[in-house]
Write an enzyme that holds these catalytic residues in place. Structure first.
Site, short mmCIF file in Angstrom:
data_model
loop_
_atom_site.label_atom_id
_atom_site.label_comp_id
_atom_site.label_asym_id
_atom_site.label_seq_id
_atom_site.Cartn_x
_atom_site.Cartn_y
_atom_site.Cartn_z
N GLY A 127 47.06 48.69 18.56
CA GLY A 127 47.33 47.29 18.87
C GLY A 127 46.63 46.86 20.15
NE ARG B 276 49.61 48.93 14.83
CZ ARG B 276 49.82 49.48 16.01
NH1 ARG B 276 49.53 50.75 16.20
NH2 ARG B 276 50.32 48.78 17.00
N GLY C 20 46.31 55.14 21.67
CA GLY C 20 47.52 55.87 22.04
C GLY C 20 47.60 57.25 21.43
CB THR D 290 44.17 56.26 18.86
OG1 THR D 290 44.68 55.10 18.21
CG2 THR D 290 42.67 56.12 19.03
CG ASP E 277 55.35 51.27 24.15
OD1 ASP E 277 55.33 50.06 24.45
OD2 ASP E 277 55.57 51.68 23.00
#
Length: 528
Positions: free
Chosen positions: A180, A244, A269, A272, A300
């Site tokens: 994202g 994604r 992240g 990935t 996050d």
């Protein structure tokens, strides 16, 4: 939760030790499936690692040495000489003292300015842990043995090396952004391109829309240069686009071969990064001289061993606007309650830090700390108390909190992530229902700023972080490393083997001082 980071946080007692390269660790994790399915395998590996670390024989007088040796083996950095041992190093083309760009008349001729002391020695290390806990009962303690023995833990320092393993004129570098959106993506892209050009690289491309861009014939490479990326950091989003899902690892490596790409920079992240590690392993299997470097991108802040990831500071700062709006709405209404939902699937760092910094939050709910909504000790009873005592309340909840209270749909997104129920809407509805049933007026307002925050331009703090991460990613590739990620560790920049940072998401420790500070700020009780 009790911290499990101790399962992989010891290393070299001697920071000057030059760790040998060995191919076995390169091939520890491999997959030919898409990154998210690969990530599920990583979780199993994490459980295995944790179980073996707890089976150490502490009666063995040499347990500390053996533990360190195991750590050194796992934290050594994969290098292209593991596969191509005869690859000769050449003097670095990166020297800020000379500032001479590589031209057509220079390829094949490399001179080293030995007077410039801007290079990182391969034996430089960064201390991973800085607190010597005297007891396992200390707040936030991470102990290896029951006596909390101090063991020095070191990781590899990031930065430009004196010797490099790629000739700039032979490099074709590619950048891909996956998952994202996150504040700072354009900043990292920009700095990777600029640093590559300083080394002398002329062929730089962007892969559009994540891993999908490797297989979709309608998507073509985006040529990149300093002129193209000069001002992209002034806006949010990603110049290259994100998505994604994507093709298999084998198909991605096929595409790398066809395109002649030998440096791949992957921004994403945990999932990935798992894909990047699988790509690295497949390249090793095929004996391809390709450096795959990960730059951790997760708003996050849930990547292991790293102080923070880019986009996090911006997210916390922007969350203040939503919290302040919720506070004004609640404070201005009779028996007003403001509910703000922030990002955080597995980790509550944004909700915790935003609550701590705002000073306006009365209840902070995160995935790591279970809570009851109903009952004599539940959140709703506490909200009733707050309305009686001060007339209003503000609740900040992370998106992954309280999922046990919602119906599980078993749906998954393109990356294989479970689609969560909306805990914010649920709390809003249950709050209205509760106060209606007890005959007390309550004016409940709900704010979800998720997509507004994700699309923001990076703030100054994240801008600096992105700049240095981008630079060090390029330095790592030219140094010959592959299958690594770069991050901020104990205020310094370091390189990590990808498998060690994707074992599981980094979580808020409910026994940590930071969570205790948040509880002190909100004044909330336990909701159990």
């Amino acid at each position: 939760m009790a911290s499990i980071s101790h399962a992989f946080t010891t290393t070299n007692n001697n920071p000057s030790l030059n760790l040998p390269h060995n191919r076995s660790s390169l091939l520890r994790l491999s997959s030919h499936s898409f990154p998210r399915r690969f990530f599920n395998n990583v979780r199993i590996f994490a459980q295995h690692t944790n179980s073996t670390s707890t089976s150490i024989d502490f009666n063995d007088p040499d347990w500390k040495i053996k533990f360190q040796q195991d750590f050194e083996s796992r934290f050594r950095l994969p290098h292209i000489t593991d596969i191509f041992p005869d690859t000769p190093p050449i003097p670095s083309t990166f020297c800020l003292k000379m500032r001479t760009p590589i031209g057509k008349d220079i390829p094949g001729h490399y001179s080293l300015d030995e007077e410039w002391h801007g290079y990182i020695n391969n034996n430089d290390r960064v201390l991973l842990k800085t607190i010597n806990y005297s007891s396992p009962k200390s707040a936030g303690a991470e102990c290896i043995d029951p006596n909390c023995t101090w063991v020095e833990q070191w990781v590899h320092r990031a930065g430009p090396r004196e010797k490099i393993y790629y000739k700039p004129e032979e490099v074709k570098a590619a950048i891909v952004t996956c998952g994202g959106l996150c504040p700072g993506l354009n900043d990292v892209i920009r700095q990777i391109v600029i640093t590559l050009e300083i080394y002398g690289v002329k062929k730089i491309v962007g892969i559009p829309f994540g891993y999908r861009g490797f297989s979709d014939k309608e998507l073509t490479e985006v040529p990149l240069s300093r002129k193209v990326v000069q001002n992209i950091h002034l806006s949010g989003g990603s110049l290259l686009g994100v998505s994604r899902g994507g093709p298999s690892v084998s198909d991605i490596v096929d595409s790398l071969e066809e395109r002649g790409i030998n440096m791949l920079f992957v921004l994403g992240g945990n999932g990935t990064h798992a894909g990047a590690n699988a790509i690295h392993n497949e390249c090793c299997k095929r004996r391809l001289k390709v450096s795959v470097i990960g730059v951790p991108k997760t708003i996050d802040n849930d990547i292991l061993l790293m102080d923070k990831t880019f986009g996090f500071d911006t997210a916390v700062e922007e969350a203040q606007r939503a919290i302040n709006s919720a506070y004004i709405e609640a404070h201005s209404a009779y028996h007003g309650i403001g509910v703000v939902k922030l990002m955080g699937r597995s980790s509550g760092f944004i909700a915790m830090q935003a609550s701590l910094s705002s000073g306006q939050v009365d209840v902070c709910l995160i995935p790591e700390v279970p809570f009851n909504l109903h009952g004599p000790h539940g959140v709703l009873r506490h909200l009733q108390y707050l309305l009686e005592m001060k007339g209003s309340a503000v609740v900040c909840v992370a998106e992954g909190a309280g999922q046990n209270l919602l119906q599980n749909t078993n749906a998954k997104d393109a990356s294989g992530n479970i689609v969560f129920g909306d805990i914010g809407v649920y709390i809003q509805q249950e709050t209205k229902k509760y106060f209606k049933e007890i005959g007390v007026h309550a004016d409940v307002k709900y704010i979800d700023p998720t997509y507004m925050i994700r699309a923001c331009r990076a703030n100054a703090s994240d801008g600096i972080l992105c700049t240095v991460l981008g630079q060090n990613a390029v330095h790592g590739a030219f140094a010959g490393y592959s299958g690594i990620s770069v991050g901020l560790c104990n205020t310094h920049y370091a390189y990590f083997p990808i498998p060690e940072v994707i074992l599981h998401p980094r979580l808020v420790d409910p026994n940590s001082r930071m969570w205790h500070r948040c509880l002190t700020s909100t004044g909330q009780p336990d909701f159990i």
